[in-house]
Scaffold this active site. Structure first.
Site, PDB file in Angstrom:
ATOM      1  N   LYS A 131       0.931  -1.386   0.119  1.00  0.00           N
ATOM      2  CA  LYS A 131      -0.116   0.322   0.092  1.00  0.00           C
ATOM      3  C   LYS A 131       1.020   1.405   0.083  1.00  0.00           C
ATOM      4  CE  LYS A 131      -4.828  -1.467   1.809  1.00  0.00           C
ATOM      5  NZ  LYS A 131      -5.287  -1.555   3.061  1.00  0.00           N
ATOM      6  N   ARG A 132       1.938   1.288   0.709  1.00  0.00           N
ATOM      7  CA  ARG A 132       2.667   2.310   1.159  1.00  0.00           C
ATOM      8  C   ARG A 132       3.748   2.931  -0.148  1.00  0.00           C
ATOM      9  NH1 ARG A 132       6.472   1.198   3.996  1.00  0.00           N
ATOM     10  NH2 ARG A 132       5.659  -0.590   4.757  1.00  0.00           N
TER      11      ARG A 132
END
Ligand code: GLU
Length: 464
Positions: free
Chosen positions: A252-253
């Site tokens: 996600k990051r």
């Protein structure tokens, strides 16, 4: 006719609302829905929100929004209800407690009073002795009398755990390698490893279809289902992980492509993303690459799902999206383009659609192609040759009917009369009108502007 219990298909996804809606959630949802629709089954959406620190209601909304955008609709869920409500884990805490009490009463679980520091010491010792760590069962063998804070640990029975994976076949795990694990944390909240099988059992889930990262969780969860005396799901399917182009796990990051909403923002069509996601990890066994959801329901099968991780490929997605755009009805495409072209009216968008279709791979490209219609371009000063060509072009088109075809005809007349190449004639016009070297086909680029504006921009370039 009465359908026998075993053939009732009930599947679910169980996303955690801890961040933006993830591409993996869409992919898992897709396989679940397709399977449910193939078997006239039910697809449930359960929200795994027991991580109080990281859950946010707005993230739950994003999950709904993303799945709805993709058309992956659920039959049961927190917002829809259903026979096994509630569908939010945070509303099922009592149920997990009851199940933990039952396991405690039957001696299948026990209270563990060890502090995090004590457990850390155990873990370090195992590390120093180079043996895999398993909880020592200290609190099972000799529980301390003077402590009140506890977790509930599962007493792993040992032996072999076998199950059918619809992709990988028969799987066997050695429970002897699994230490007693925590079911309920000291704050009273269940762990994922406990809540998930309790829910799958009480919600009568028949097939658990989820990402490969959960493959190693399945033996833990089956032990719990067995200990509680529930019937196991008929089968599991662990779908390949989606990897970034460099082979790393999509995070996600680090990887913007993991954010589902990005696709909507950039103008990928939900139909195309579904098509792409289906092919990411599954192959139809034929040369066909464009599939509607309906077609997928007809042909999808787990035995054609690959075992290895599936690398994300923007080029392929763009190609599939372009195919969907080109195949789309003009009026429908115009409607889908509206949010990307807020400065243009419906009539102008509709006029631009045939030309956009030939160039766009995603809807947001339209903004880039058409912004010259609502903003003045910054055009470079043409050199002497280009100025001459602009004069020839202006002369040829100034009186023609202001439609793409007559304009094209007039410009082609210049090309054949003078022998100037199309590229040499059209590039200065593109630059004068749009400030860019790349534009829609030249006759559309011109025709989409009012004649006076187009000619004024060309004359301005000639004068500069
Ligand atoms: N909350 C888990 C996840 O988001 C659910 C996994 C499962 O399907 O059991 O990955």
């Amino acid at each position: 006719m009465e359908v026998p219990e075993a053939s009732v298909v009930r599947v679910r996804i169980a996303p955690s609302p801890t961040g933006f809606a993830h591409l993996g959630t869409a992919s898992t949802a897709l396989y679940n829905v397709v399977f449910a629709r193939q078997r006239q089954g039910t697809f449930a959406l359960r929200i795994d929100d027991t991580d109080v620190e990281r859950n946010r209601p707005e993230y739950e909304q994003l999950i709904y929004e993303a799945l709805q955008w993709l058309g992956l609709d659920w039959d049961e869920g927190p917002d829809k209800g259903g026979p096994y409500a509630p569908y939010r884990q945070s509303e099922r805490i009592d149920l997990y407690k009851q199940h933990a009490v039952k396991l405690l009463a039957e001696g299948k679980a026990y209270k563990c009073y060890c502090t995090p520091e004590e457990l850390e010491t155990e873990r370090r010792q195992a590390q120093a002795e180079k043996r895999p760590y398993k909880y020592s069962r200290r609190c099972l063998i000799d529980p301390p009398k003077d402590r009140t804070e506890f977790t509930v640990r599962f007493k792993v029975p040992g032996g072999e755990i076998k199950f059918t994976d619809m992709i990988r076949g028969e799987m066997t795990f050695d429970a002897g390698l699994i230490g007693d694990f925590i079911l309920v944390k000291s704050d009273g909240f269940p762990t994922y490893q406990f809540a998930s099988p309790v829910d799958d059992s009480t919600m009568k889930i028949s097939h658990v279809i989820r990402g490969e990262e959960h493959l190693s969780n399945t033996p833990y969860q089956l032990m719990i289902i067995d200990a509680l005396g529930y019937e196991r799901p008929e089968a599991f399917a662990h779908m390949p992980l989606i990897l970034a182009k460099d082979g790393a796990k999509l995070s996600k990051r680090k990887h913007p492509e993991s954010n589902l909403m990005l696709y909507r923002e950039q103008g990928y069509l939900p139909e195309a993303l579904i098509n792409y996601l289906a092919l990411l990890g599954w192959n139809p066994g034929t040369a066909q690459e464009i599939f509607t959801f309906h077609e997928l329901v007809g042909v999808f099968s787990f035995d054609r799902v690959q075992h290895a991780g599936a690398r994300f490929d923007w080029e392929k997605l763009n190609w599939i999206n372009g195919e969907w755009i080109r195949a789309m009805d003009d009026a429908e495409l115009a409607k889908r383009l509206e949010p990307f072209l807020p400065s243009l009216d419906e009539v102008t968008i509709t006029r631009a659609v045939p030309a956009l279709k030939t160039r766009m791979s995603k809807l947001a490209d339209a903004t880039e192609y058409l912004d010259y219609l609502w903003q003045e371009p910054e055009s470079p000063t043409p050199d002497a040759d280009s100025t001459e060509r602009l004069k020839l072009a202006a002369e040829a088109i100034k009186d023609v009917p202001w439609q793409p075809e007559p304009i094209e005809h007039a410009l082609e007349g210049v090309v054949s009369r003078t022998g100037i190449s199309k590229n040499k004639l059209y590039t200065p016009i593109r630059l004068a009108l749009t400030g860019k070297k790349v534009s829609l086909p030249i006759h559309y680029t011109l025709a989409l502007l009012p004649r006076e504006v187009a000619l004024e921009r060309i004359n301005r370039a000639i004068r500069s």
